[in-house]
Design a protein around this motif. Sequence first.
Motif, PDB file in Angstrom:
ATOM      1  N   GLN A  36     104.021 -68.555  -4.366  1.00  0.00           N
ATOM      2  CA  GLN A  36     103.588 -68.856  -3.001  1.00  0.00           C
ATOM      3  C   GLN A  36     103.335 -70.359  -2.845  1.00  0.00           C
ATOM      4  O   GLN A  36     103.684 -70.956  -1.816  1.00  0.00           O
ATOM      5  CB  GLN A  36     102.313 -68.097  -2.651  1.00  0.00           C
ATOM      6  CG  GLN A  36     102.486 -66.616  -2.422  1.00  0.00           C
ATOM      7  CD  GLN A  36     101.151 -65.968  -2.069  1.00  0.00           C
ATOM      8  OE1 GLN A  36     100.380 -66.509  -1.282  1.00  0.00           O
ATOM      9  NE2 GLN A  36     100.884 -64.815  -2.667  1.00  0.00           N
ATOM     10  N   ALA A  37     102.726 -70.946  -3.844  1.00  0.00           N
ATOM     11  CA  ALA A  37     102.387 -72.374  -3.783  1.00  0.00           C
ATOM     12  C   ALA A  37     103.637 -73.240  -3.711  1.00  0.00           C
ATOM     13  O   ALA A  37     103.715 -74.144  -2.867  1.00  0.00           O
ATOM     14  CB  ALA A  37     101.525 -72.765  -4.986  1.00  0.00           C
ATOM     15  N   VAL A  38     104.617 -73.002  -4.577  1.00  0.00           N
ATOM     16  CA  VAL A  38     105.807 -73.865  -4.573  1.00  0.00           C
ATOM     17  C   VAL A  38     106.644 -73.651  -3.313  1.00  0.00           C
ATOM     18  O   VAL A  38     107.260 -74.591  -2.816  1.00  0.00           O
ATOM     19  CB  VAL A  38     106.651 -73.737  -5.864  1.00  0.00           C
ATOM     20  CG1 VAL A  38     105.862 -74.226  -7.067  1.00  0.00           C
ATOM     21  CG2 VAL A  38     107.171 -72.333  -6.081  1.00  0.00           C
ATOM     22  N   VAL A  39     106.644 -72.433  -2.779  1.00  0.00           N
ATOM     23  CA  VAL A  39     107.336 -72.191  -1.511  1.00  0.00           C
ATOM     24  C   VAL A  39     106.652 -73.008  -0.403  1.00  0.00           C
ATOM     25  O   VAL A  39     107.324 -73.625   0.429  1.00  0.00           O
ATOM     26  CB  VAL A  39     107.372 -70.682  -1.158  1.00  0.00           C
ATOM     27  CG1 VAL A  39     107.772 -70.456   0.292  1.00  0.00           C
ATOM     28  CG2 VAL A  39     108.314 -69.943  -2.094  1.00  0.00           C
ATOM     29  N   LEU A  56     104.683 -75.907 -10.294  1.00  0.00           N
ATOM     30  CA  LEU A  56     103.308 -75.568 -10.630  1.00  0.00           C
ATOM     31  C   LEU A  56     103.229 -75.346 -12.133  1.00  0.00           C
ATOM     32  O   LEU A  56     104.072 -74.649 -12.704  1.00  0.00           O
ATOM     33  CB  LEU A  56     102.865 -74.307  -9.882  1.00  0.00           C
ATOM     34  CG  LEU A  56     101.383 -73.939 -10.042  1.00  0.00           C
ATOM     35  CD1 LEU A  56     100.828 -73.403  -8.725  1.00  0.00           C
ATOM     36  CD2 LEU A  56     101.167 -72.930 -11.145  1.00  0.00           C
ATOM     37  N   VAL A  57     102.234 -75.969 -12.753  1.00  0.00           N
ATOM     38  CA  VAL A  57     102.000 -75.791 -14.187  1.00  0.00           C
ATOM     39  C   VAL A  57     100.649 -75.127 -14.382  1.00  0.00           C
ATOM     40  O   VAL A  57      99.758 -75.240 -13.545  1.00  0.00           O
ATOM     41  CB  VAL A  57     102.053 -77.130 -14.971  1.00  0.00           C
ATOM     42  CG1 VAL A  57     103.423 -77.783 -14.833  1.00  0.00           C
ATOM     43  CG2 VAL A  57     100.942 -78.072 -14.547  1.00  0.00           C
ATOM     44  N   ILE A 135      99.872 -78.749  -9.165  1.00  0.00           N
ATOM     45  CA  ILE A 135     101.096 -78.648  -8.375  1.00  0.00           C
ATOM     46  C   ILE A 135     101.682 -80.039  -8.230  1.00  0.00           C
ATOM     47  O   ILE A 135     100.951 -80.998  -7.949  1.00  0.00           O
ATOM     48  CB  ILE A 135     100.804 -78.080  -6.970  1.00  0.00           C
ATOM     49  CG1 ILE A 135     100.143 -76.706  -7.068  1.00  0.00           C
ATOM     50  CG2 ILE A 135     102.080 -78.004  -6.133  1.00  0.00           C
ATOM     51  CD1 ILE A 135      99.631 -76.177  -5.737  1.00  0.00           C
ATOM     52  N   GLY A 136     102.992 -80.139  -8.395  1.00  0.00           N
ATOM     53  CA  GLY A 136     103.673 -81.407  -8.189  1.00  0.00           C
ATOM     54  C   GLY A 136     104.744 -81.276  -7.129  1.00  0.00           C
ATOM     55  O   GLY A 136     105.380 -80.233  -7.002  1.00  0.00           O
ATOM     56  N   ALA A 137     104.941 -82.344  -6.366  1.00  0.00           N
ATOM     57  CA  ALA A 137     106.011 -82.414  -5.370  1.00  0.00           C
ATOM     58  C   ALA A 137     106.760 -83.714  -5.572  1.00  0.00           C
ATOM     59  O   ALA A 137     106.148 -84.754  -5.841  1.00  0.00           O
ATOM     60  CB  ALA A 137     105.439 -82.351  -3.961  1.00  0.00           C
ATOM     61  N   ASP A 155      96.683 -75.583  -0.583  1.00  0.00           N
ATOM     62  CA  ASP A 155      96.036 -74.956   0.581  1.00  0.00           C
ATOM     63  C   ASP A 155      96.497 -73.526   0.779  1.00  0.00           C
ATOM     64  O   ASP A 155      95.715 -72.668   1.196  1.00  0.00           O
ATOM     65  CB  ASP A 155      96.311 -75.778   1.848  1.00  0.00           C
ATOM     66  CG  ASP A 155      95.571 -77.109   1.864  1.00  0.00           C
ATOM     67  OD1 ASP A 155      94.643 -77.296   1.049  1.00  0.00           O
ATOM     68  OD2 ASP A 155      95.962 -77.978   2.683  1.00  0.00           O
ATOM     69  N   LYS A 156      97.749 -73.262   0.471  1.00  0.00           N
ATOM     70  CA  LYS A 156      98.295 -71.902   0.630  1.00  0.00           C
ATOM     71  C   LYS A 156      97.576 -70.900  -0.255  1.00  0.00           C
ATOM     72  O   LYS A 156      97.380 -69.742   0.131  1.00  0.00           O
ATOM     73  CB  LYS A 156      99.808 -71.924   0.326  1.00  0.00           C
ATOM     74  CG  LYS A 156     100.474 -70.577   0.318  1.00  0.00           C
ATOM     75  CD  LYS A 156     100.528 -69.982   1.707  1.00  0.00           C
ATOM     76  CE  LYS A 156     101.268 -68.657   1.678  1.00  0.00           C
ATOM     77  NZ  LYS A 156     101.215 -67.988   2.964  1.00  0.00           N
TER      78      LYS A 156
END
Length: 162
Positions: A36-39, A56-57, A135-137, A155-156
């Motif tokens: 969910q987070a990476v989406v 995400l790690v 989380i990385g972007a 936030d998700k």
Amino acid sequence: MKPSLLSAPSAAVLVGQAHAHGLLQTHRISADLANQAVVAVVSKCASQGYAVTGALVDADGVQQAVLRGDRASASTLNSAYSKAYTAVTFKTDTTAVVERSKTVPLLANLFKLPHLLLLSGGIVIKVDDEVVGAIGAAGAPGGDLDDACARAGLDKIKDQLK
């Protein structure tokens, strides 16, 4: 003097407690939440016209989820992972690490180590004071934009991290 004998259940409890003292309790992000987070990372940036990868790690820096957005370059795969890895390693967001490196010049020497990347876009994930992941972007035209997209991933899932 009469020897005292413990009942079998009492002995089992004592043995169980003795073993538990040598274990560390940790929390893990589920595969569902990681996805969910990476989406959310990729969706947030895509809505602004940026092609990014979200990664995400877990608390050990092991990649748990990754999503390469449409048209995101291949290099964003490594960059997103490295930003998340750096955040979890330093237990803080990479923007703070970038700022700290400006006043602590020796800190930059650490970034010769594999997977450490001195760029914004890595957000640490905490439950209370425990770091449970990051989380990385990577791929937006600026670290502040990557940072905002990574934060959208946090936030998700943040309300579900209880």
